[in-house]
Design a protein around this motif. Structure first.
Motif, PDB file in Angstrom:
ATOM      1  N   ASN A  10       0.652  -1.268  -0.091  1.00  0.00           N
ATOM      2  CA  ASN A  10      -0.083  -0.073  -0.132  1.00  0.00           C
ATOM      3  C   ASN A  10       0.870   1.591  -0.030  1.00  0.00           C
ATOM      4  OD1 ASN A  10      -2.433  -1.452  -0.011  1.00  0.00           O
ATOM      5  ND2 ASN A  10      -2.611  -1.086   2.102  1.00  0.00           N
ATOM      6  N   GLU A  11       2.128   1.089   0.364  1.00  0.00           N
ATOM      7  CA  GLU A  11       2.917   2.380   0.596  1.00  0.00           C
ATOM      8  C   GLU A  11       3.859   2.315  -0.467  1.00  0.00           C
ATOM      9  OE1 GLU A  11       2.230   4.404   3.015  1.00  0.00           O
ATOM     10  OE2 GLU A  11       0.627   2.998   3.813  1.00  0.00           O
ATOM     11  N   SER A  12       4.383   1.448  -0.927  1.00  0.00           N
ATOM     12  CA  SER A  12       5.774   1.610  -1.949  1.00  0.00           C
ATOM     13  C   SER A  12       5.657   0.435  -2.855  1.00  0.00           C
ATOM     14  CB  SER A  12       7.109   1.389  -1.172  1.00  0.00           C
ATOM     15  OG  SER A  12       6.888   2.310  -0.099  1.00  0.00           O
ATOM     16  N   ILE A  13       6.724   0.455  -3.804  1.00  0.00           N
ATOM     17  CA  ILE A  13       7.089  -0.462  -4.888  1.00  0.00           C
ATOM     18  C   ILE A  13       8.656  -0.714  -4.639  1.00  0.00           C
ATOM     19  CG2 ILE A  13       7.195   1.250  -6.800  1.00  0.00           C
ATOM     20  CD1 ILE A  13       6.804  -1.097  -8.555  1.00  0.00           C
ATOM     21  N   PHE A  14       8.941  -1.945  -4.485  1.00  0.00           N
ATOM     22  CA  PHE A  14      10.414  -2.273  -4.102  1.00  0.00           C
ATOM     23  C   PHE A  14      10.816  -3.136  -5.595  1.00  0.00           C
ATOM     24  CE2 PHE A  14       8.342  -1.811  -0.264  1.00  0.00           C
ATOM     25  CZ  PHE A  14       9.206  -0.932   0.332  1.00  0.00           C
ATOM     26  N   GLN A  15      11.849  -2.810  -6.090  1.00  0.00           N
ATOM     27  CA  GLN A  15      12.459  -3.573  -7.062  1.00  0.00           C
ATOM     28  C   GLN A  15      13.327  -4.712  -6.367  1.00  0.00           C
ATOM     29  OE1 GLN A  15      14.054  -2.055 -10.459  1.00  0.00           O
ATOM     30  NE2 GLN A  15      14.504  -4.049 -11.704  1.00  0.00           N
ATOM     31  N   ILE A  16      13.392  -6.154  -6.568  1.00  0.00           N
ATOM     32  CA  ILE A  16      13.937  -7.074  -5.834  1.00  0.00           C
ATOM     33  C   ILE A  16      14.641  -7.913  -6.833  1.00  0.00           C
ATOM     34  CG2 ILE A  16      12.359  -6.727  -3.911  1.00  0.00           C
ATOM     35  CD1 ILE A  16      11.117  -9.602  -4.854  1.00  0.00           C
ATOM     36  N   LYS A  17      15.355  -8.891  -6.348  1.00  0.00           N
ATOM     37  CA  LYS A  17      15.851 -10.010  -7.104  1.00  0.00           C
ATOM     38  C   LYS A  17      14.862 -11.211  -7.712  1.00  0.00           C
ATOM     39  CE  LYS A  17      20.552  -9.657  -5.328  1.00  0.00           C
ATOM     40  NZ  LYS A  17      21.748 -10.196  -4.585  1.00  0.00           N
ATOM     41  N   SER A  18      15.260 -11.777  -8.518  1.00  0.00           N
ATOM     42  CA  SER A  18      14.190 -12.715  -8.952  1.00  0.00           C
ATOM     43  C   SER A  18      14.102 -14.104  -8.000  1.00  0.00           C
ATOM     44  CB  SER A  18      14.756 -13.255 -10.438  1.00  0.00           C
ATOM     45  OG  SER A  18      13.929 -14.558 -10.780  1.00  0.00           O
ATOM     46  N   PRO A  19      13.124 -14.664  -7.604  1.00  0.00           N
ATOM     47  CA  PRO A  19      13.113 -15.939  -7.012  1.00  0.00           C
ATOM     48  C   PRO A  19      13.838 -16.860  -7.775  1.00  0.00           C
ATOM     49  CG  PRO A  19      10.800 -14.919  -7.108  1.00  0.00           C
ATOM     50  CD  PRO A  19      11.777 -14.043  -7.825  1.00  0.00           C
ATOM     51  N   VAL A  20      14.233 -17.984  -7.253  1.00  0.00           N
ATOM     52  CA  VAL A  20      15.048 -18.942  -7.735  1.00  0.00           C
ATOM     53  C   VAL A  20      14.517 -20.206  -7.764  1.00  0.00           C
ATOM     54  CG1 VAL A  20      17.059 -17.625  -7.719  1.00  0.00           C
ATOM     55  CG2 VAL A  20      16.746 -19.093  -5.965  1.00  0.00           C
ATOM     56  N   GLY A  21      14.957 -21.230  -8.624  1.00  0.00           N
ATOM     57  CA  GLY A  21      14.577 -22.686  -8.481  1.00  0.00           C
ATOM     58  C   GLY A  21      13.071 -22.924  -8.606  1.00  0.00           C
ATOM     59  N   THR A  22      12.506 -23.690  -7.629  1.00  0.00           N
ATOM     60  CA  THR A  22      11.326 -24.125  -7.499  1.00  0.00           C
ATOM     61  C   THR A  22      10.329 -22.977  -7.249  1.00  0.00           C
ATOM     62  OG1 THR A  22      11.520 -24.909  -5.389  1.00  0.00           O
ATOM     63  CG2 THR A  22      11.802 -26.438  -7.261  1.00  0.00           C
ATOM     64  N   ALA A  23      11.024 -22.034  -6.467  1.00  0.00           N
ATOM     65  CA  ALA A  23      10.128 -20.920  -5.994  1.00  0.00           C
ATOM     66  C   ALA A  23       9.767 -20.090  -7.044  1.00  0.00           C
ATOM     67  CB  ALA A  23      10.960 -19.956  -5.115  1.00  0.00           C
ATOM     68  N   PHE A  27       5.820 -19.912  -8.721  1.00  0.00           N
ATOM     69  CA  PHE A  27       5.228 -18.477  -8.798  1.00  0.00           C
ATOM     70  C   PHE A  27       4.610 -18.314 -10.182  1.00  0.00           C
ATOM     71  CE2 PHE A  27       5.902 -14.148 -10.922  1.00  0.00           C
ATOM     72  CZ  PHE A  27       5.201 -13.538 -10.044  1.00  0.00           C
ATOM     73  N   ARG A  28       5.443 -18.589 -11.158  1.00  0.00           N
ATOM     74  CA  ARG A  28       4.769 -18.576 -12.633  1.00  0.00           C
ATOM     75  C   ARG A  28       3.503 -19.537 -12.939  1.00  0.00           C
ATOM     76  NH1 ARG A  28      10.792 -17.917 -15.734  1.00  0.00           N
ATOM     77  NH2 ARG A  28      10.714 -15.319 -15.390  1.00  0.00           N
ATOM     78  N   ARG A  29       3.920 -20.653 -12.318  1.00  0.00           N
ATOM     79  CA  ARG A  29       2.702 -21.835 -12.378  1.00  0.00           C
ATOM     80  C   ARG A  29       1.481 -21.317 -11.892  1.00  0.00           C
ATOM     81  NH1 ARG A  29       5.091 -25.792 -10.703  1.00  0.00           N
ATOM     82  NH2 ARG A  29       4.408 -25.766  -8.662  1.00  0.00           N
ATOM     83  N   ASN A  30       1.512 -20.701 -10.511  1.00  0.00           N
ATOM     84  CA  ASN A  30       0.250 -20.013 -10.040  1.00  0.00           C
ATOM     85  C   ASN A  30      -0.144 -18.689 -10.373  1.00  0.00           C
ATOM     86  OD1 ASN A  30      -0.182 -22.609  -8.388  1.00  0.00           O
ATOM     87  ND2 ASN A  30       1.631 -22.036  -7.444  1.00  0.00           N
ATOM     88  N   SER A  31       0.381 -18.308 -11.343  1.00  0.00           N
ATOM     89  CA  SER A  31       0.302 -16.737 -11.740  1.00  0.00           C
ATOM     90  C   SER A  31      -0.907 -16.545 -12.561  1.00  0.00           C
ATOM     91  CB  SER A  31       1.440 -16.009 -12.179  1.00  0.00           C
ATOM     92  OG  SER A  31       2.494 -15.885 -11.030  1.00  0.00           O
ATOM     93  N   ILE A  32      -1.560 -15.295 -12.662  1.00  0.00           N
ATOM     94  CA  ILE A  32      -2.287 -14.532 -13.795  1.00  0.00           C
ATOM     95  C   ILE A  32      -1.347 -13.964 -14.759  1.00  0.00           C
ATOM     96  CG2 ILE A  32      -2.596 -12.542 -12.496  1.00  0.00           C
ATOM     97  CD1 ILE A  32      -5.324 -12.142 -13.832  1.00  0.00           C
ATOM     98  N   GLU A  33      -1.465 -13.792 -15.985  1.00  0.00           N
ATOM     99  CA  GLU A  33      -0.656 -13.346 -16.778  1.00  0.00           C
ATOM    100  C   GLU A  33      -1.409 -12.179 -17.679  1.00  0.00           C
ATOM    101  OE1 GLU A  33       2.735 -16.482 -18.316  1.00  0.00           O
ATOM    102  OE2 GLU A  33       1.343 -15.785 -19.572  1.00  0.00           O
ATOM    103  N   MET A  34      -0.977 -11.084 -17.654  1.00  0.00           N
ATOM    104  CA  MET A  34      -1.357 -10.142 -18.782  1.00  0.00           C
ATOM    105  C   MET A  34      -0.495  -9.806 -19.654  1.00  0.00           C
ATOM    106  SD  MET A  34      -3.006  -6.093 -18.077  1.00  0.00           S
ATOM    107  CE  MET A  34      -1.464  -5.237 -18.526  1.00  0.00           C
TER     108      MET A  34
END
Length: 310
Positions: A10-23, A27-34
């Motif tokens: 609600n306050e901010s947006i943070f750029q972070i490193k990519s999750p790796v491996g099975t994470a 993430f991609r398997r359970n995601s919505i895509e636009m």
């Protein structure tokens, strides 16, 4: 392919490193895509989950029929085993719709799910679109038409609903109205806007019910980035963390500096097809943690070169 990952709260947006491996895989398997395709002078968006695939617009350039773009999008859908469940013209402009009739050409069985719904704003289609897109849709028994007048909710993900809404008809002339779509996915939210002018946005702000569906993490910048839309007051209600624009270099489909400046006031991460080619936004809608920061995780993947800029 280039991917950026963001945590949004609600306050901010943070750029972070990519999750790796099975994470990352989970993430991609359970995601919505636009997916915002780079179509040049027009717009074509696909919103999909494992259960649903919604085509929002599908056109480019001002001509009666864009066969090349239609074939490219059709090939993308077939190659990726995607069956459309919904078709949503945001409004009745040729540069948003002139590829749809070609997308829906025969054979159709591998392209359409059962009981596809075609949503429309009730306004009269231009003659060229009547002769191409509407003629084809009227031939297909698999497609049911649904009018979006002022406000419509449709079942979506679990108990969540997609909300579509329209309003009055404001500048330019001839006036027209766009369907706005508020799309929730677990804790994530998207707002798609078609083409809209600031006065049209203000009408939604003035309507208590519609205003409640403006806030979103991801905003589809209206009218290809024209400074006549995506106004400051509108952005104060949406407060987007990520914004995407279907744009090109020509004067009528360009992401204007004034819009970039308005978005910058909110710290919004901006992507546009003229710079980034095809844009894919993914989220699983869950809260993630990275180095003590918490938020909904979004991936923004860009492709260069894209394959749809015909």
């Amino acid at each position: 392919m280039i991917s950026d990952f963001f945590l949004v709260n609600n306050e901010s947006i943070f750029q972070i490193k990519s999750p790796v491996g099975t994470a990352l895989e989970d993430f991609r398997r359970n995601s919505i895509e636009m997916i915002m395709f780079n179509v040049g002078e027009g717009e074509a968006i696909l919103v999909k989950t494992r259960e649903r695939a919604i085509l929002v617009d599908g056109g480019a350039e001002v001509k009666k029929q864009n066969t090349e773009l239609g074939l490219a999008i059709r090939k993308f859908l077939l190659d990726n085993n995607i069956k459309l469940t919904d078709i949503v013209p945001s409004h009745n402009h040729v540069d948003h719709l002139n590829a749809v009739s070609t997308i829906l050409q025969n054979p159709i069985d591998d392209l359409l799910a059962d009981n596809v719904v075609f949503y429309h704003n009730g306004e009269v289609m231009p003659k060229g679109i009547q002769e191409t897109m509407m003629s084809r849709i009227n031939q297909l028994d698999q497609i049911r038409k649904q009018h979006v007048s002022e406000f419509l909710e449709i079942d979506w993900f679990g108990q969540q609903k997609i909300t579509m809404f329209t309003g009055g008809r404001f500048k330019p002339r001839p006036a027209y109205k766009s369907i706005f779509m508020h799309i929730p996915f677990r804790g994530a939210t998207f707002l798609l806007t078609g083409d809209a002018y600031i006065r049209y946005e203000e009408e939604f702000i003035e309507d208590d019910r519609k205003r409640s569906f403006l806030a979103a993490d991801v905003l589809k910048i209206t009218h290809h980035g024209s400074e006549d839309g995506t106004g400051k007051e509108f952005l104060d209600h949406v407060r987007p963390a990520i914004a995407v624009s279907s744009s090109t270099a020509d004067p009528h489909h360009r992401l204007e500096q004034k819009v970039k400046d308005r978005l910058a006031l909110h710290g919004t991460a901006i992507f546009d097809t003229h710079v980034n080619d095809n844009i894919i936004i993914r989220t699983d809608g869950y809260e993630w943690e990275s180095d003590g920061d918490f938020g909904i995780l979004y991936e923004v993947e860009t492709a260069n070169p894209g394959i749809f800029n015909i």
